[in-house]
Design an enzyme around this catalytic site. Sequence first.
Site, PDB file in Angstrom:
ATOM      1  N   LYS A 160      67.826  70.231  46.137  1.00 32.16           N
ATOM      2  CA  LYS A 160      66.388  70.038  45.936  1.00 32.16           C
ATOM      3  C   LYS A 160      65.583  70.480  47.157  1.00 32.16           C
ATOM      4  O   LYS A 160      64.376  70.311  47.205  1.00 32.16           O
ATOM      5  CB  LYS A 160      66.090  68.561  45.657  1.00 32.16           C
ATOM      6  CG  LYS A 160      66.749  68.068  44.385  1.00 32.16           C
ATOM      7  CD  LYS A 160      65.994  66.916  43.797  1.00 32.16           C
ATOM      8  CE  LYS A 160      66.752  66.236  42.679  1.00 32.16           C
ATOM      9  NZ  LYS A 160      67.241  67.136  41.640  1.00 32.16           N
ATOM     10  N   HIS A 196      75.218  76.174  42.821  1.00 34.14           N
ATOM     11  CA  HIS A 196      74.904  75.989  44.238  1.00 34.14           C
ATOM     12  C   HIS A 196      75.973  75.116  44.896  1.00 34.14           C
ATOM     13  O   HIS A 196      76.946  74.714  44.249  1.00 34.14           O
ATOM     14  CB  HIS A 196      73.491  75.425  44.412  1.00 34.14           C
ATOM     15  CG  HIS A 196      73.244  74.144  43.659  1.00 34.14           C
ATOM     16  ND1 HIS A 196      73.885  72.966  43.957  1.00 34.14           N
ATOM     17  CD2 HIS A 196      72.439  73.873  42.598  1.00 34.14           C
ATOM     18  CE1 HIS A 196      73.484  72.022  43.139  1.00 34.14           C
ATOM     19  NE2 HIS A 196      72.617  72.540  42.280  1.00 34.14           N
ATOM     20  N   LYS A 210      68.495  66.118  49.690  1.00 38.27           N
ATOM     21  CA  LYS A 210      69.535  66.651  48.819  1.00 38.27           C
ATOM     22  C   LYS A 210      69.428  68.170  48.788  1.00 38.27           C
ATOM     23  O   LYS A 210      68.368  68.722  48.510  1.00 38.27           O
ATOM     24  CB  LYS A 210      69.350  66.076  47.411  1.00 38.27           C
ATOM     25  CG  LYS A 210      70.474  66.427  46.456  1.00 38.27           C
ATOM     26  CD  LYS A 210      70.199  65.870  45.062  1.00 38.27           C
ATOM     27  CE  LYS A 210      71.273  66.348  44.097  1.00 38.27           C
ATOM     28  NZ  LYS A 210      70.944  66.040  42.703  1.00 38.27           N
ATOM     29  N   HIS A 256      61.648  64.793  40.179  1.00 37.95           N
ATOM     30  CA  HIS A 256      60.793  65.977  40.006  1.00 37.95           C
ATOM     31  C   HIS A 256      59.340  65.646  40.329  1.00 37.95           C
ATOM     32  O   HIS A 256      58.466  65.701  39.469  1.00 37.95           O
ATOM     33  CB  HIS A 256      60.919  66.512  38.573  1.00 37.95           C
ATOM     34  CG  HIS A 256      62.316  66.895  38.229  1.00 37.95           C
ATOM     35  ND1 HIS A 256      63.158  66.069  37.512  1.00 37.95           N
ATOM     36  CD2 HIS A 256      63.046  67.992  38.546  1.00 37.95           C
ATOM     37  CE1 HIS A 256      64.353  66.652  37.398  1.00 37.95           C
ATOM     38  NE2 HIS A 256      64.309  67.816  38.007  1.00 37.95           N
ATOM     39  N   CYS A 315      64.625  66.450  33.740  1.00 39.69           N
ATOM     40  CA  CYS A 315      65.817  65.592  33.655  1.00 39.69           C
ATOM     41  C   CYS A 315      66.306  65.511  32.212  1.00 39.69           C
ATOM     42  O   CYS A 315      67.442  65.116  31.969  1.00 39.69           O
ATOM     43  CB  CYS A 315      65.515  64.149  34.058  1.00 39.69           C
ATOM     44  SG  CYS A 315      65.086  63.889  35.762  1.00 39.69           S
ATOM     45  N   CYS A 326      60.829  62.972  31.035  1.00 41.59           N
ATOM     46  CA  CYS A 326      60.830  64.071  32.014  1.00 41.59           C
ATOM     47  C   CYS A 326      61.554  65.254  31.393  1.00 41.59           C
ATOM     48  O   CYS A 326      62.739  65.178  31.078  1.00 41.59           O
ATOM     49  CB  CYS A 326      61.494  63.664  33.328  1.00 41.59           C
ATOM     50  SG  CYS A 326      61.641  65.072  34.462  1.00 41.59           S
ATOM     51  N   CYS A 375      58.212  61.512  37.933  1.00 42.20           N
ATOM     52  CA  CYS A 375      59.663  61.380  38.010  1.00 42.20           C
ATOM     53  C   CYS A 375      60.096  61.546  39.461  1.00 42.20           C
ATOM     54  O   CYS A 375      59.753  62.541  40.091  1.00 42.20           O
ATOM     55  CB  CYS A 375      60.327  62.462  37.144  1.00 42.20           C
ATOM     56  SG  CYS A 375      62.095  62.597  37.457  1.00 42.20           S
ATOM     57  N   HIS A 398      77.001  71.794  43.163  1.00 45.71           N
ATOM     58  CA  HIS A 398      77.968  71.971  42.069  1.00 45.71           C
ATOM     59  C   HIS A 398      79.367  72.203  42.647  1.00 45.71           C
ATOM     60  O   HIS A 398      80.360  71.685  42.148  1.00 45.71           O
ATOM     61  CB  HIS A 398      77.661  73.226  41.230  1.00 45.71           C
ATOM     62  CG  HIS A 398      76.359  73.202  40.495  1.00 45.71           C
ATOM     63  ND1 HIS A 398      75.390  74.161  40.690  1.00 45.71           N
ATOM     64  CD2 HIS A 398      75.874  72.370  39.548  1.00 45.71           C
ATOM     65  CE1 HIS A 398      74.365  73.915  39.886  1.00 45.71           C
ATOM     66  NE2 HIS A 398      74.629  72.832  39.179  1.00 45.71           N
TER      67      HIS A 398
HETATM   68 ZN   LIG Z   1      62.949  64.390  36.238  1.00 46.84          ZN
END
Ligand SMILES: [Zn+2]
Length: 499
Positions: free
Chosen positions: A296, A18, A293, A146, A129, A126, A143, A21
């Site tokens: 996300k 994406h 972000k 997440h 992660c 998590c 998290c 990156h």
């Molecule tokens: Zn996480």
Amino acid sequence: MSRFYITTAIDYSNGDPHLGHAFEKIGADAIARYRRLRGDEVHFVIGMDEHSQTILQPAAEAGLSPQAWVDRMASVFSEAWEGLRISHDDFIRTTEERHVRAVVEMVERTKQAGYIFEGTYEGYYCERCETFKQEKDLADGRCPEHPDREIAWTKEDNYFFKLSAFRDPLLKHIDEHPEFVQPEIRRNEIRNVLEEGLQDISVSRPQREWGVPFPGDPDHAVYVWYDALINYLSAVGFPEKHHGDWWPAQLHVIGKGITRHHCIIWPAMLLAAGVELPKTVWAHGYINWEGRKLSKSAGAPVTLTSASERHGPDPLRYFLLREVPWNGDADFTWQRFDDRYNADLANDLGNLANRTLAMIHKYRDGVVPSGEQSDLDRRAQKTLADYREVMDGYLLHQGIAAAMELAGAANVFIEEKAPWKLTKEPSRSAELDTVLAGLARTLARLALLLSPFMPGKSSELWQALGRQDELSQLAAYPELDLAGGHVQRQAVLFPRSES
Ligand SMILES: [Zn+2]
């Protein structure tokens, strides 16, 4: 000639590339290209983090083995980077044999040095992660990266790395080497984490399905983060002696979300194994979509493909590096992208090129006259000094700004000198030569300065100015002379966009 080894974080193979990156690759690529332009010998490495447990599910759903899945993802990512003109010298994958043997060597050395011990981990983990979390790191019991997922309380027998032993050496290193963690704000964060003290960390997971078997205990796999960080060493041939040709790295480019891994765990791993530390870790910020972000923001109507196809790969590179400060965050909007494209590229730079080429054709039959140095040349020499200073400090957005200010100055120069008036007065022919020669030199200088950001368009401009040689050395900038060269009639570098 100095050597410059630069890396980016390696990407997870569990989803498509994406814009986030891409931002990191483009920024690192601009730095690598700038260093080559300076005359450095550069080694630029990117790659894939393939031992993540998170690939097992999508691989199973696609009916592929884990290896077949990561092979496919590696080619998807490679293709994306080729499309964006990323000029990496190597593409490391953590499933490669050259990487696995480096991981085994690092574990062995660390064991021998007495920094690995057996223990039981109990706490939060998590799965997304793939990181162990402390209670204080959670937000509302989840998290923070997440929040849509339950976080699992985990109890398992693991091998541990004695990270706590490295708190004092790391604090000392950071204080003695302020360039080690950059920008400044990230260094302060890392210092605070170190001040609070470090806990020992698990470096294995009890499973056999996917990952590097833990040396001496094949019922465990090396923990994915410990495995992945070693790519920076394995890519240059560690543990063979020749890895020292490139190691230590001059620069690790990473996102600001993984500074603890790169500025605490990684250097501690290296100290434990008796390997030199990298010179600088640079943590860039994020591209946001409506304040969140981008990667996300579910449903954000921008993908790497749509962004790249909007005006082409070079304008995307330009926009991201101009708009998102390399030491901060910024919002992505289509409106800003279109505005910058039209104002900076189509108008300021594109028009400057077209007007200059057209005048050289109209007044001098397409041949660049020889002309004296003018105010514009003096201005260009100052631009070079400014540009080098900010680019040496990795402030890419300021490097672009310095170049574009020179383009602006050249446009003002045209208005002030009014070549269309000079051509009507035969006695002022030498003055006209000075103006046209100065403009041609300025365009060639802009091609040099902008080539780290827009390699394709800069080359086109260079060729439009009649240059047959490669656009490759900043050293050519001060004395650049285009007199006698045949320029193209026009260069439609950035057709105006009506979208
Ligand atoms: Zn996480």
